[in-house]
Design an enzyme around this catalytic site. Structure first.
Site, PDB file in Angstrom:
ATOM      1  N   GLN A  42     -10.040  -3.877  -4.013  1.00 44.12           N
ATOM      2  CA  GLN A  42     -11.325  -3.275  -3.651  1.00 44.12           C
ATOM      3  C   GLN A  42     -12.359  -3.503  -4.762  1.00 44.12           C
ATOM      4  OE1 GLN A  42     -12.083  -1.275  -0.710  1.00 44.12           O
ATOM      5  NE2 GLN A  42     -14.107  -1.720  -1.501  1.00 44.12           N
ATOM      6  N   ARG A  72       0.887  -1.178   0.000  1.00 51.11           N
ATOM      7  CA  ARG A  72       0.000   0.000   0.000  1.00 51.11           C
ATOM      8  C   ARG A  72       0.914   1.214   0.000  1.00 51.11           C
ATOM      9  NH1 ARG A  72      -5.521   1.433   3.196  1.00 51.11           N
ATOM     10  NH2 ARG A  72      -6.214   0.034   1.553  1.00 51.11           N
ATOM     11  N   ARG A 109     -14.088  -8.364   0.817  1.00 52.03           N
ATOM     12  CA  ARG A 109     -12.641  -8.157   0.656  1.00 52.03           C
ATOM     13  C   ARG A 109     -11.898  -9.444   1.023  1.00 52.03           C
ATOM     14  NH1 ARG A 109     -10.658  -3.013   0.962  1.00 52.03           N
ATOM     15  NH2 ARG A 109      -8.774  -4.036   0.205  1.00 52.03           N
ATOM     16  N   ASP A 169     -16.877   7.592  -2.955  1.00 51.76           N
ATOM     17  CA  ASP A 169     -15.697   7.481  -2.098  1.00 51.76           C
ATOM     18  C   ASP A 169     -15.420   8.881  -1.550  1.00 51.76           C
ATOM     19  OD1 ASP A 169     -13.321   6.681  -0.840  1.00 51.76           O
ATOM     20  OD2 ASP A 169     -12.167   6.495  -2.699  1.00 51.76           O
ATOM     21  N   CYS A 183     -16.331   2.186  -0.459  1.00 52.61           N
ATOM     22  CA  CYS A 183     -15.218   1.305  -0.057  1.00 52.61           C
ATOM     23  C   CYS A 183     -14.919   1.392   1.435  1.00 52.61           C
ATOM     24  CB  CYS A 183     -13.973   1.646  -0.863  1.00 52.61           C
ATOM     25  SG  CYS A 183     -13.490   3.383  -0.733  1.00 52.61           S
ATOM     26  N   HIS A 238      -6.863   0.700  -6.850  1.00 47.46           N
ATOM     27  CA  HIS A 238      -7.177  -0.133  -5.684  1.00 47.46           C
ATOM     28  C   HIS A 238      -7.865  -1.400  -6.212  1.00 47.46           C
ATOM     29  CE1 HIS A 238      -7.758  -1.286  -1.665  1.00 47.46           C
ATOM     30  NE2 HIS A 238      -8.608  -0.373  -1.233  1.00 47.46           N
TER      31      HIS A 238
HETATM   32  N1   CP Z   1     -11.466   0.141   1.769  1.00 42.83           N
HETATM   33  C1   CP Z   1     -10.219   0.020   2.277  1.00 42.83           C
HETATM   34  O1   CP Z   1      -9.239  -0.245   1.560  1.00 42.83           O
HETATM   35  O2   CP Z   1     -10.150   0.155   3.632  1.00 42.83           O
HETATM   36  P1   CP Z   1      -8.817   0.342   4.494  1.00 42.83           P
HETATM   37  O3   CP Z   1      -8.165   1.627   4.046  1.00 42.83           O
HETATM   38  O4   CP Z   1      -9.279   0.382   5.922  1.00 42.83           O
HETATM   39  O5   CP Z   1      -7.902  -0.831   4.221  1.00 42.83           O
HETATM   40  N1  NVA Z   2      -9.589   6.859  -2.146  1.00 46.25           N
HETATM   41  C1  NVA Z   2      -9.322   6.499  -0.775  1.00 46.25           C
HETATM   42  C2  NVA Z   2      -9.659   5.061  -0.544  1.00 46.25           C
HETATM   43  C3  NVA Z   2      -9.383   4.524   0.827  1.00 46.25           C
HETATM   44  C4  NVA Z   2      -9.698   3.078   0.978  1.00 46.25           C
HETATM   45  C5  NVA Z   2      -7.858   6.791  -0.451  1.00 46.25           C
HETATM   46  O1  NVA Z   2      -7.004   6.568  -1.315  1.00 46.25           O
HETATM   47  O2  NVA Z   2      -7.578   7.267   0.648  1.00 46.25           O
END
Ligand code: CP
Ligand code: NVA
Length: 319
Positions: free
Chosen positions: A135, A105, A295, A227, A267, A132
């Protein structure tokens, strides 16, 4: 889709139409018959480097790995980005000696692709600034549960043209859904993702519609997804963005324009009262916790495919 073993999942574009279909099918199978996969990845090792916070992604990857016989090691990179202490190619050449899969990540998508280019083992994108993918796979699994096939489904995304939006557009195209994306001007999806989505949709019967009109986008939709309007790393832009995104809030008025059977999707985490109201998020059409649950199953399917463990051991032989 035997060909997925050993491959990376940096982007949804890493998957062909049949490969996406195979992951979806396996995701439903592992959800219904988890015991059949209890030893599918016995003793396999996952390492997870996260430069950003996570609830769902971290816990579902660790749980997925643990419940198919493997193990996951989490490395918190929130205070120092990957590549700072040691170059990414050097990290990759260490990891591949001990580990079977790398989950990242990151802030920069290039970190994910650089690791993938340099590591002989599969690399999975667990959220970058561009995509992502895990997701979106879980989200379309959720839609398949609710609607059966998503072929021809009217899927609408309202809000920022961000990482989540990109992966959803591409997944919708691979599965033959009609995707509409409504964003404020200057907050649309990236041009290369738009082009790739259109190219895929031409072969699947799907489509992509881009608009700046949330009302037009919501009308008749089978699913409305939103989102946050400020993603992780963009916190300094929150005050500037809030008024721009106000007309794009998913509230009961906007949901009322969709099909009566429409699902509301997010999400998570949500900024309650900003991109979505409590009434919608907690309302009867919301499937946000089904998405969160899936997930786990979707990522089990992904790791089984990439690690070549999709072989099923019927649970009566498994005790
Ligand atoms: N939706 C999602 O990726 O959640 P987190 O950021 O908590 O992992
Ligand atoms: N678009 C958001 C998604 C988090 C799961 C981010 O990147 O923070």
């Amino acid at each position: 889709a035997k060909g997925l073993a050993g491959r990376d999942l940096c982007s949804i574009t890493d998957l062909s139409v049949p490969e996406m279909a195979a992951i979806m099918e396996l995701a439903h199978a592992v959800k219904t018959q988890p015991e059949d996969f209890r030893h599918a990845l016995d003793a396999k090792q996952m390492v997870m480097f996260f430069e950003k916070a996570s609830l769902r992604t971290r816990l579902t990857f660790e749980t997925a790995m643990n419940t198919v016989g493997g193990n996951a090691v989490f490395v918190d990179q929130t205070s120092s980005p990957l590549g700072e202490r040691e170059s990414i190619p050097d990290v990759a050449r260490n990891l591949e000696r001990w580990m079977n899969v790398i989950v990242l990540r990151t802030y920069s998508h290039d970190t994910v692709t650089e690791m993938a280019e340099n590591a002989k083992i599969p690399v999975i994108n667990a959220l970058s600034d561009i995509e992502h993918p895990c997701q979106a796979i879980a989200d379309f699994m959720t839609l398949e549960e609710r609607f059966g096939s998503v072929m021809g489904l009217k899927f609408t995304y309202v809000g920022d043209g961000n990482n989540v939006c990109h992966s959803l557009m591409l997944t919708a195209a691979l599965l033959g859904a009609h995707c509409t994306v409504a964003t404020p001007k200057n907050f649309g999806p990236k041009l290369d993702i738009i082009h790739k989505t259109i190219e895929i949709a031409e072969n699947t019967g799907g489509s992509l519609t881009l608009t700046h009109d949330p009302i037009k986008a919501a009308t008749g939709a089978d699913a409305i997804y939103t989102d946050v309007c400020t993603s992780m790393g963009q916190e300094h832009e929150a005050a500037r963005r809030a008024p721009i995104f106000k007309p794009f809030q998913v509230n009961e008025e906007l949901m009322a324009l969709a099909q009566p059977s429409a699902a509301f999707m997010h999400c998570l985490p949500a900024h309650r009262g900003a991109e979505v109201t409590d009434a919608v998020l907690d309302g009867p059409q919301s499937v946000v916790f089904d998405q969160a649950e899936n997930r786990l199953h979707a990522q089990k399917a992904i790791i089984l495919m990439l690690l070549g463990g999709a072989k099923r051991i019927p649970s009566h032989r498994n005790r």
